[in-house]
Every structure is written in C-alpha cells, then in structure tokens.
Motif scaffolding. Structure first.
Motif, PDB file in Angstrom:
ATOM      1  N   UNK A   1       2.488  12.384   7.420  1.00  0.00           N
ATOM      2  CA  UNK A   1       2.179  12.352   6.157  1.00  0.00           C
ATOM      3  C   UNK A   1       3.168  11.658   5.251  1.00  0.00           C
ATOM      4  N   UNK A   2       4.549  12.402   5.676  1.00  0.00           N
ATOM      5  CA  UNK A   2       5.592  12.039   4.936  1.00  0.00           C
ATOM      6  C   UNK A   2       6.206  10.643   5.206  1.00  0.00           C
ATOM      7  N   UNK A   3       5.917  10.208   6.347  1.00  0.00           N
ATOM      8  CA  UNK A   3       6.264   8.858   6.994  1.00  0.00           C
ATOM      9  C   UNK A   3       5.477   7.737   6.481  1.00  0.00           C
ATOM     10  N   UNK A   4       3.876   8.033   6.330  1.00  0.00           N
ATOM     11  CA  UNK A   4       3.291   7.218   5.438  1.00  0.00           C
ATOM     12  C   UNK A   4       3.528   7.022   4.165  1.00  0.00           C
ATOM     13  N   UNK A   5       3.918   8.102   3.488  1.00  0.00           N
ATOM     14  CA  UNK A   5       4.487   7.974   2.038  1.00  0.00           C
ATOM     15  C   UNK A   5       5.631   7.169   1.888  1.00  0.00           C
ATOM     16  N   UNK A   6       6.354   6.988   3.031  1.00  0.00           N
ATOM     17  CA  UNK A   6       7.555   6.259   2.942  1.00  0.00           C
ATOM     18  C   UNK A   6       6.883   4.526   3.135  1.00  0.00           C
ATOM     19  N   UNK A   7       6.147   4.470   3.941  1.00  0.00           N
ATOM     20  CA  UNK A   7       5.263   3.098   4.165  1.00  0.00           C
ATOM     21  C   UNK A   7       4.830   2.642   2.793  1.00  0.00           C
ATOM     22  N   UNK A   8       4.398   3.657   2.017  1.00  0.00           N
ATOM     23  CA  UNK A   8       3.737   3.351   0.561  1.00  0.00           C
ATOM     24  C   UNK A   8       4.753   3.205  -0.367  1.00  0.00           C
ATOM     25  N   UNK A   9       5.836   3.919  -0.296  1.00  0.00           N
ATOM     26  CA  UNK A   9       6.886   3.669  -1.177  1.00  0.00           C
ATOM     27  C   UNK A   9       7.722   2.358  -1.201  1.00  0.00           C
ATOM     28  N   UNK A  10       7.697   1.719   0.291  1.00  0.00           N
ATOM     29  CA  UNK A  10       8.265   0.538   0.722  1.00  0.00           C
ATOM     30  C   UNK A  10       7.324  -0.521  -0.114  1.00  0.00           C
ATOM     31  N   UNK A  11       6.042  -0.290   0.038  1.00  0.00           N
ATOM     32  CA  UNK A  11       5.168  -1.396  -0.520  1.00  0.00           C
ATOM     33  C   UNK A  11       5.349  -1.347  -2.172  1.00  0.00           C
ATOM     34  N   UNK A  12       5.568  -0.251  -2.580  1.00  0.00           N
ATOM     35  CA  UNK A  12       5.707  -0.254  -3.988  1.00  0.00           C
ATOM     36  C   UNK A  12       7.224  -0.824  -4.433  1.00  0.00           C
ATOM     37  N   UNK A  13       7.965  -0.983  -3.847  1.00  0.00           N
ATOM     38  CA  UNK A  13       9.333  -1.510  -4.151  1.00  0.00           C
ATOM     39  C   UNK A  13       9.197  -2.954  -4.544  1.00  0.00           C
ATOM     40  N   UNK A  14       8.352  -3.705  -3.924  1.00  0.00           N
ATOM     41  CA  UNK A  14       8.219  -5.074  -4.352  1.00  0.00           C
ATOM     42  C   UNK A  14       7.079  -5.349  -5.511  1.00  0.00           C
ATOM     43  N   UNK A  15       6.541  -4.305  -5.965  1.00  0.00           N
ATOM     44  CA  UNK A  15       5.590  -4.256  -6.954  1.00  0.00           C
ATOM     45  C   UNK A  15       4.425  -5.352  -6.828  1.00  0.00           C
ATOM     46  N   UNK A  16       3.653  -5.170  -5.682  1.00  0.00           N
ATOM     47  CA  UNK A  16       2.694  -6.094  -5.306  1.00  0.00           C
ATOM     48  C   UNK A  16       1.651  -6.332  -6.390  1.00  0.00           C
ATOM     49  N   UNK A  17       0.857  -7.577  -6.330  1.00  0.00           N
ATOM     50  CA  UNK A  17      -0.230  -7.669  -6.860  1.00  0.00           C
ATOM     51  C   UNK A  17      -1.444  -7.361  -6.074  1.00  0.00           C
ATOM     52  N   UNK A  18      -1.532  -7.310  -4.799  1.00  0.00           N
ATOM     53  CA  UNK A  18      -2.561  -7.226  -3.966  1.00  0.00           C
ATOM     54  C   UNK A  18      -1.976  -6.145  -2.879  1.00  0.00           C
ATOM     55  N   UNK A  19      -2.522  -5.144  -2.604  1.00  0.00           N
ATOM     56  CA  UNK A  19      -2.330  -4.427  -1.525  1.00  0.00           C
ATOM     57  C   UNK A  19      -3.297  -4.633  -0.418  1.00  0.00           C
ATOM     58  N   UNK A  20      -2.720  -4.529   0.818  1.00  0.00           N
ATOM     59  CA  UNK A  20      -3.851  -4.773   2.146  1.00  0.00           C
ATOM     60  C   UNK A  20      -3.355  -3.627   2.962  1.00  0.00           C
ATOM     61  N   UNK A  21      -4.656  -2.706   3.261  1.00  0.00           N
ATOM     62  CA  UNK A  21      -4.074  -1.394   3.744  1.00  0.00           C
ATOM     63  C   UNK A  21      -5.209  -1.536   4.992  1.00  0.00           C
ATOM     64  N   UNK A  22      -4.463  -1.265   6.323  1.00  0.00           N
ATOM     65  CA  UNK A  22      -4.797  -1.417   7.512  1.00  0.00           C
ATOM     66  C   UNK A  22      -5.217   0.251   7.951  1.00  0.00           C
ATOM     67  N   UNK A  23      -6.174   0.732   8.002  1.00  0.00           N
ATOM     68  CA  UNK A  23      -6.547   2.117   8.385  1.00  0.00           C
ATOM     69  C   UNK A  23      -5.226   2.954   8.121  1.00  0.00           C
ATOM     70  N   UNK A  24      -4.769   3.086   6.771  1.00  0.00           N
ATOM     71  CA  UNK A  24      -3.429   3.716   6.632  1.00  0.00           C
ATOM     72  C   UNK A  24      -3.289   5.400   6.964  1.00  0.00           C
ATOM     73  N   UNK A  25      -4.804   5.800   7.017  1.00  0.00           N
ATOM     74  CA  UNK A  25      -4.624   7.340   7.154  1.00  0.00           C
ATOM     75  C   UNK A  25      -5.199   7.746   8.429  1.00  0.00           C
ATOM     76  N   UNK A  26      -5.716   6.760   9.032  1.00  0.00           N
ATOM     77  CA  UNK A  26      -6.530   7.197  10.490  1.00  0.00           C
ATOM     78  C   UNK A  26      -5.616   7.924  11.421  1.00  0.00           C
TER      79      UNK A  26
END
Length: 257
Positions: free
Chosen positions: A133-158
């Motif tokens: 769960x913490x590793x996935x939070x790192x992935x989300x934090x990495x996405x936030x760093x670029x301040x995206x307009x659109x997020x594409x999430x490929x089964x991020x919690x499976x």
C-alpha cells in the motif's frame, strides 16, 4: 481538462482488440471502465495516454492546462513501477528530472506529494522497505508531482489486500476532492468502481465495445452510508448482469488459448 475518445478501434495484426469506442469524460469526472479479461481495457488506457497508436479513431483533450501542469496525462499502474535502487523521494523526483525546473520548485513538488500521501517520514526509505500500500502511495505521489490534468489508472489497487484497498480508496477520494482531476479508471472490481466513479463504462468481450455506460447517482460522500446501499446494490446487479455471460465466455476463450 475534458478527455474525448472518438470511434476508437485497435488491432494487433488480425486480432481486433477494441472497436468503435466513444467516451466523453467531463472535466473533474471519474469514469471507471470494467469488462471481462482480454477486452482491451489496458489497451484503451495506453491509447488514451499516447503510448499506443490506435488503428482508427482518435483521442483529444479540450480545455486549458491547469497551472503548474507538466504532463497533461499521467499513469498510475498496478505494479507500482518504482525503481528499487532509488529512495522514495528519488522515485517521486524521477518524473521531474527532464523538466527545466528550479531546484527549489522540484523539492517543493516532491515534498507536497509525499506529505499528501502520508509518506514524508519515509522519504529516505527504499521501496523494498515499504508495504504494498505504501509503494502504491509512492506511485500516486509521483503522479501528483507533475500536477496532471488527467489521471489514467490501470487497476491500481488489484495487487493489494482488502484492507489496504479500502484505505487507498479513501486516499484517492481525498485527493480527488482537493484536485478535481479528471480520471479514467480501469478496474475489474465492481465495488471499487461503485465507490469511486461518477459513471461506469462496461466493455464487451473482445473485441471490446461499449455495452452500456451506467451512472452512479448516489453522491460519493454518502456511498458508505446504510441509506445508499439499496441503490448501490441495484447498480451492482445491473453491472454484473451486463458482464456475467460475457465474462464466462471470455474465461473459456482464454482457457482454450
């Protein structure tokens, strides 16, 4: 920003994976995509994100780019996609390294993402020292760093256990309430889709076509309340009715292959 998918078709040689897909994501909307195995969900995300070229059709974005946005479209993957030799903060900083940012802004973006995901005290840790769960939070934090307009999430919690999935869904919704980022969210989990999405697109088995797009009328903030459960159960039954027969056929096709 608004994301438009128009008459999208994709083939791998003689195999048609997607056919005639039309989607219109309003700014700030979360649209979940569900469907049987092999129906082209991940291919659809790849095309939307520009890493796969469609055989026919197109994907466009409309509206102004948000302030500070470095990548209009950003992925969050199922497998975390972290570099094991880099620390948490260095994994987040990776997406900023090819942008000409002042060092102070770079550090600020990394810190903001890590603090939002509750990871600041783990910034020096390596991925192997973290839970899934913490590793996935790192992935989300990495996405936030670029301040995206659109997020594409490929089964991020499976890949996560049920308790961690629940916690990360809460985190994702808290993030969405702050940022109102448009999101295209692929999942095989109906309950996950019902918890997060404004609308849910149901794909047929291969070639993936849109069978129906179902709106979840219940406001997100009420979806865990007892009063909402009857409506959500009704929507879930409808989604499963749309999927069940084709999911069984898709599983048989995969088994024969």
């Amino acid at each position: 920003m608004r994301l438009l998918v128009s008459n999208l078709t994709h083939r791998y040689e003689d195999l048609t994976v997607l056919e005639g897909i039309d989607l219109d994501l309003a700014e700030g909307e979360i649209l979940a995509v569900i469907g049987p195995s092999g129906c082209g969900k991940s291919t659809l995300l790849g095309i939307a994100g520009g890493i796969v070229a469609p055989t026919a059709g197109r994907v466009t974005m409309e509206g102004p780019v948000p302030d500070g946005c470095l990548n209009p479209v950003t992925f969050i993957f199922q497998d975390f996609a972290l570099l094991p030799w880099r620390s948490v903060e260095d994994n987040v900083a990776l997406v900023l390294e090819h942008h000409p940012l002042p060092e102070t802004e770079r550090r600020q973006r990394v810190e903001t993402g890590l603090r939002r995901m509750g990871l600041w005290e783990f910034r020096k840790a390596l991925p192997k020292q973290l839970s899934g769960g913490m590793r996935q939070r790192v992935g989300i934090a990495r996405a936030l760093a670029v301040r995206p307009a659109v997020l594409l999430l490929d089964e991020p919690l499976s890949a996560l256990d049920a308790q961690t999935r629940e916690l990360l869904m809460d985190d994702f919704l808290d993030l969405w309430r702050r940022e109102r980022t448009t999101a295209l969210y692929v999942t095989h989990n109906l309950d996950e889709a019902l918890r997060l999405a404004d609308r849910i697109a149901v794909l047929s088995r291969r070639p993936g076509r849109i069978r129906e797009i179902v709106t979840v009328e219940e406001p997100r903030e009420r979806r865990q309340e007892p009063s909402a459960q009857a409506h959500l159960a009704e929507v879930r039954d409808r989604l499963w009715h749309l999927m069940k027969a084709e999911a069984q056929m898709a599983d048989r096709e995969i088994a024969r292959a």
